[in-house]
Design an enzyme around this catalytic site. Structure first.
Site, short mmCIF file in Angstrom:
data_model
loop_
_atom_site.label_atom_id
_atom_site.label_comp_id
_atom_site.label_asym_id
_atom_site.label_seq_id
_atom_site.Cartn_x
_atom_site.Cartn_y
_atom_site.Cartn_z
N ASP A 232 0.82 -1.20 0.00
CA ASP A 232 0.00 0.00 0.00
C ASP A 232 0.87 1.27 0.00
OD1 ASP A 232 -2.59 1.37 0.35
OD2 ASP A 232 -1.82 1.91 2.33
N GLU A 262 1.17 -0.18 -5.00
CA GLU A 262 0.26 0.92 -5.33
C GLU A 262 1.04 2.22 -5.31
OE1 GLU A 262 -3.21 3.75 -3.57
OE2 GLU A 262 -1.72 2.77 -2.34
#
Ligand code: CA
Length: 486
Positions: A232, A262
């Site tokens: 993340d 990400e």
């Protein structure tokens, strides 16, 4: 994995009833049959409450086991249910990617007092106050867990920044001061230095932190049985940390272990830079392609569809690109809201599922629909059909007909199998295009598997067919009777 498809199993409004893992387990066989080869599960950590989507990441060792924040289970279920779901998915041959939230931690156990400076929120290298003592939520000692799995305790010096001073009640971006303390390097240079995103920002350059996160990752893999990771918010994490952690995991678990990051940026150059910095160890989401979809869906007639893959990760590094249409952050009401307009959804999915390049990810919010106060219907039937088409026909040489601004198409030759796949998109009026599937299909009949056209297309002696589409739609055609069916 040939023609693999990743499924993002959750959306922001996924029910907090604790049945998520149980449902996922029960659905494992079905998901495999539909054509999903991997799933991305939500962050499994205990967050701020039972409603936490998972991105507050309170305790990396509490996967729904300890009674903290008024709940044993997480939003998604208990630790046992998580492990059972992963086991069921792996048994069906589906890979499982865990979501690791390593940029920040939230919902600390207690406050600490320490020196800090305020920085300009738009230029974090610019200090705008004298050093002074603040009191902030940076103490994590996990009393309920009582040192099980790890005795590491987090303190303010394991973090680089925080956004709230309890003492003054002031919200600002505070840089924590101390020996060797500064923002992490090798992060996005937006805002001067974009190390800080939210909550208590983890200092990845602190040796004890690195050791602990490496350990937590191993523990998570060993405990749950995942065989891939989704990192993340890596735009805010030192690229060297991600590179070295990935290297370490690969060494221990083998080079089939999968990494996906990400990195939220429209500029493909920034994403490419991160790929270089992490030595091609991780795939990244093609965020620029998502924004091309968004623009095309907003601009309609004014968007030149021949440029839909321009400036995307898919066009630069197709083998590093995870393509997607929407996700839990882009859905309405969320932090990166940029939801693709409904009329363009099927077109966008055709562009990720039927092309040669990219590893497509289907969003639960598009598949099942979005819940909450303003529900949005899903497209399960449409996507099931598209997954079937992908699995059966989307192979081989790709011949592009990117001919007109509002009319593009392509053919997948599918040389070794049943039938070529013909895809045609019109973002303007109803239209048609002559496309060549090869003389060997002369006199054969093609039908529209999207179900929009009842009219069939008969291929002429040169191998040409006149395929129709639109307005504002996609059609996808295969032989009426594929060879294996006849
Ligand atoms: Ca950071």
């Amino acid at each position: 994995m040939i023609n693999g498809v990743l499924f993002q199993t959750f959306e922001w409004e996924t029910e907090a009833d604790g049945n998520f893992y149980k449902n996922l387990k029960n659905d494992a066989k079905n998901l495999a049959e539909i054509g999903f080869t991997a799933v991305w599960i939500p962050p499994a950590y205990k967050g701020a409450s039972v409603f936490d989507v998972g991105y507050t990441a309170y305790d990396y060792y509490d996967l729904g086991e300890f009674d903290v924040h008024n709940t044993v289970r997480t939003k998604y279920g208990t630790k046992e249910e998580l492990i059972a779901a992963i086991k069921a998915l792996r048994t069906e041959g589906i890979s499982v990617y865990g979501d690791l939230v390593y940029n920040h931690k939230g919902s600390a156990d207690y406050t600490e007092k320490f020196m800090a400076v305020e920085v300009d929120q738009f230029d974090r290298n610019k200090v705008i106050s004298q050093p002074y003592k603040i009191e902030a939520w940076t103490g994590f000692d996990f009393p309920q867990r009582n040192n099980k799995y790890s005795d590491f305790k987090w303190h303010y010096y394991h973090f680089d920044g925080i956004d709230y001073d309890v003492k003054s009640g002031k919200r600002a971006i505070y840089k924590i001061l101390g020996e060797n303390k500064d923002w992490d390097q090798k992060v996005s240079n937006e805002m001067g230095n974009y190390d800080y995103l939210m909550n208590a920002d983890i200092d990845h350059e602190h040796p004890d932190v690195r050791r602990e996160l490496f350990k937590a990752t191993e523990w998570f893999i060993d405990t749950t049985g995942i065989n891939g990771i989704r990192y993340d918010a890596i735009k805010h994490i030192n690229a060297d940390f991600i590179k070295e952690l990935s290297k370490y995991i690969t060494k221990k678990y083998g080079d089939k272990f999968y990494f996906l990051g990400e990195y939220w940026a429209i500029d493909e150059g920034m994403i490419e830079n991160y790929i270089d910095q992490t030595e091609f160890r991780i795939d990244l989401f093609d965020v620029p392609l998502h924004f091309n979809f968004k623009n095309a869906s907003m601009d309609g007639n004014n968007y030149d569809m021949r440029k839909i893959f321009d400036n995307t990760l898919t066009s630069i590094h197709p083998d590093k690109s995870v393509t997607f249409v929407d996700n839990h952050d882009t859905q309405p009401g969320q932090s990166l809201e940029s939801f693709i307009e409904p009329w363009f959804k099927e077109i966008a999915y055709a562009l990720i599922l039927f092309r040669k390049s990219g590893y497509p990810c289907i969003f639960a919010g598009d598949y099942y629909g979005i819940g909450g106060e303003n529900p949005i219907a899903g497209h399960k039937e449409m996507l099931d059909n598209m997954l079937y088409i992908r699995k059966k026909y989307a192979y081989g040489e790709e011949i592009d007909y990117f001919n007109e601004p509002q009319l593009i198409g392509w053919i997948r030759k599918n040389e070794n199998n049943n039938s070529p796949l013909v895809v045609l998109i019109s973002t303007g009026d109803k239209n048609e295009m002559k496309m060549n599937v090869g003389e060997e299909f002369s006199k054969k009949v093609f039908v529209d598997k999207s179900g929009k056209n009842v009219d069939e297309v008969v291929i002429d002696e040169n191998g040409d067919g006149l395929f129709t589409v639109g307005p504002g739609a996609v059609t996808y055609w295969t032989l009426k009777e594929s060879l294996e069916d006849s």
